[in-house]
Design an enzyme around this catalytic site. Structure first.
Site, PDB file in Angstrom:
ATOM      1  N   SER A 163      -6.985  -8.400  12.068  1.00 62.48           N
ATOM      2  CA  SER A 163      -5.776  -7.628  12.357  1.00 62.48           C
ATOM      3  C   SER A 163      -5.504  -7.567  13.860  1.00 62.48           C
ATOM      4  O   SER A 163      -5.271  -8.601  14.481  1.00 62.48           O
ATOM      5  CB  SER A 163      -5.910  -6.232  11.735  1.00 62.48           C
ATOM      6  OG  SER A 163      -4.685  -5.550  11.732  1.00 62.48           O
ATOM      7  N   ASP A 257       0.267  -7.892   2.226  1.00 67.04           N
ATOM      8  CA  ASP A 257       0.021  -7.565   3.635  1.00 67.04           C
ATOM      9  C   ASP A 257       1.299  -7.807   4.438  1.00 67.04           C
ATOM     10  O   ASP A 257       1.837  -8.915   4.410  1.00 67.04           O
ATOM     11  CB  ASP A 257      -1.109  -8.447   4.161  1.00 67.04           C
ATOM     12  CG  ASP A 257      -1.485  -8.171   5.603  1.00 67.04           C
ATOM     13  OD1 ASP A 257      -0.838  -7.329   6.247  1.00 67.04           O
ATOM     14  OD2 ASP A 257      -2.430  -8.806   6.096  1.00 67.04           O
ATOM     15  N   HIS A 287      -4.001  -5.798   3.067  1.00 60.58           N
ATOM     16  CA  HIS A 287      -4.492  -5.775   4.435  1.00 60.58           C
ATOM     17  C   HIS A 287      -5.672  -4.804   4.541  1.00 60.58           C
ATOM     18  O   HIS A 287      -5.603  -3.681   4.060  1.00 60.58           O
ATOM     19  CB  HIS A 287      -3.385  -5.338   5.392  1.00 60.58           C
ATOM     20  CG  HIS A 287      -3.749  -5.471   6.833  1.00 60.58           C
ATOM     21  ND1 HIS A 287      -3.462  -6.598   7.564  1.00 60.58           N
ATOM     22  CD2 HIS A 287      -4.378  -4.630   7.684  1.00 60.58           C
ATOM     23  CE1 HIS A 287      -3.896  -6.441   8.803  1.00 60.58           C
ATOM     24  NE2 HIS A 287      -4.470  -5.250   8.902  1.00 60.58           N
TER      25      HIS A 287
END
Length: 314
Positions: A163, A257, A287
Site C-alpha cells: 500500500s 481494492d 485491500h
C-alpha cells in the site's frame, strides 16, 4: 465485471462490520493508529522461528529512524553475505508501524531465506510529504553503505512494501535509478498506491470500498500531502517521466481494492518500459489482506509466491 469476495474474505469483512469499529476518518491520527494496530495483531498468523530479530537505529538529519532486522535460520549466502529486502509498511502514511507488519516481515525472511529490514519511517500529519520519502531513501542508502557489517550482499538489495509502503518502494526504486540511492536487484509492490488523482474506475466502484474505503483514502491523502503537489512523482510514482532502467518488479493487486487499477496500470507502465514484471492478481480479496494470514489463507499463498520470486532474483 462485478467484484465477488472469496468466502473467507467476505466472512472477515462481515466480522469487521459487526464489530462496529469507527471509521478511521472520524478519529485522530493517534487513535486510528491504535485501532489499526489492534486489528493487525488479531489477524496476524503465527510467526515462524527465526535466528534473530534486532532493533536498528538508522542515522538521519532529523534524528534516528527506527528499524528492525530479521534474520532467518536459513540464509541464501554468497561469499558469506545474504540478500536483503528493505520493507516499508503500509497504512496510508498515517498509521502502521514495525509491530503491525512484524509477522509478514518474519514470514518473508523465513520463506525467502533472506534478511528483512523493516523501516519505521515518519508518519503524517506530524510529518507530512516528503518526510516518509526522505526516510525511505535514507534507509535504503544506509543499508547499502553498511551492507557488509549487516551480513548483506549489496548487489542483492531489494525494496518493497504494501500500500503506502509499496508507494515508497516504487519511489525509492525510481530515485535509486536516477542516482539517489543504491543499485537495486528488485522492487516488491503489494497493492501499491501509485497515483493520487483517484481517476481510475476502481476508485468509484462500491464493491471496492471495503476496509480501505473511498472516503478514508481522501483522509490519508489530506494528512500526508497537506496541500503539496500530488502530481510530484515522489508522491505519485506513476507520474514519473520514464520507467526504463528500473529493477525487476513483483506487483500484486486485489479485486476489491480501490488501488486495484492503479497497481495494474503501474505494472503495465513497467512492462512497456522493458522492466521484468511478475504480476499477480487476487480477484476475491480486499485491500489489506496480505497481512491477515491468520484469517485468510490467500495471504499465506501470496507470501509464499513472493518468497519464491525473491529466491529467483538470486
Amino acid at each position: 465485471m462485478p467484484v465477488v469476495l472469496d468466502a473467507d474474505a467476505a466472512a472477515v469483512y462481515k466480522a469487521f462490520q459487526e464489530a462496529g469499529r469507527p471509521a478511521y476518518e472520524t478519529l485522530t491520527a493517534p487513535e486510528a493508529r491504535e485501532y489499526y494496530r489492534a486489528a493487525r495483531l488479531v489477524s496476524n498468523p503465527e510467526p515462524p522461528a527465526l535466528h534473530s530479530s534486532k532493533e536498528l537505529s538508522i542515522p538521519a538529519p532529523h534524528g534516528a529512524i527506527p528499524a528492525r532486522i530479521y534474520t532467518p535460520k536459513t540464509l541464501r549466502k554468497s561469499n558469506g553475505l545474504a540478500p536483503c529486502l528493505v520493507f516499508y509498511h503500509g497504512g496510508g502514511w498515517v498509521i502502521g508501524d514495525l509491530d503491525t507488519h512484524e509477522v509478514v516481515c518474519q514470514k518473508l525472511a523465513h520463506e525467502g531465506e533472506l534478511i528483512v529490514i523493516s523501516v519505521d519511517y515518519r508518519l503524517a500529519p506530524e510529518h507530512r510529504f516528503p518526510a516518509a520519502v526522505d526516510d525511505a531513501i535514507i534507509a535504503a542508502k544506509w543499508v547499502a553503505a553498511n551492507a557488509k557489517e549487516l551480513g548483506i550482499d549489496a548487489s542483492r538489495l531489494i525494496v518493497g512494501g504494501d500500500s503506502a509502503g509499496g508507494n515508497l518502494a516504487a519511489v525509492v526504486a525510481l530515485a535509486a535509478r536516477d542516482g539517489d540511492g543504491p543499485k537495486l536487484a528488485g522492487q516488491l509492490l503489494v497493492y501499491p498506491a501509485t497515483e493520487f488523482s483517484r481517476k481510475h474506475p476502481s476508485h468509484r466502484e462500491p464493491e471496492t470500498s471495503i476496509l480501505l474505503t473511498h472516503s478514508v483514502i481522501g483522509w490519508f491523502g489530506d494528512h500526508y500531502l497537506g496541500g503539496a503537489d500530488s502530481s510530484d512523482w515522489r508522491a505519485s510514482p506513476a507520474r514519473a517521466k520514464s520507467f526504463a532502467g528500473l529493477p525487476p518488479a513483483y506487483v500484486l493487486t486485489a479485486g476489491a481494492d480501490p488501488l486495484r487499477d492503479e497497481g495494474d496500470e503501474y505494472a503495465k507502465f513497467l512492462k512497456e518500459a522493458g522492466v521484468n514484471v511478475t504480476y499477480r492478481h487476487f480477484p476475491g480479496q480486499f485491500h489489506g489482506f496480505f497481512t491477515m494470514g491468520k484469517l485468510l489463507n490467500q495471504a499465506n499463498i501470496a507470501v509464499s509466491e513472493i518468497s519464491a520470486w525473491l529466491k529467483a532474483l538470486g
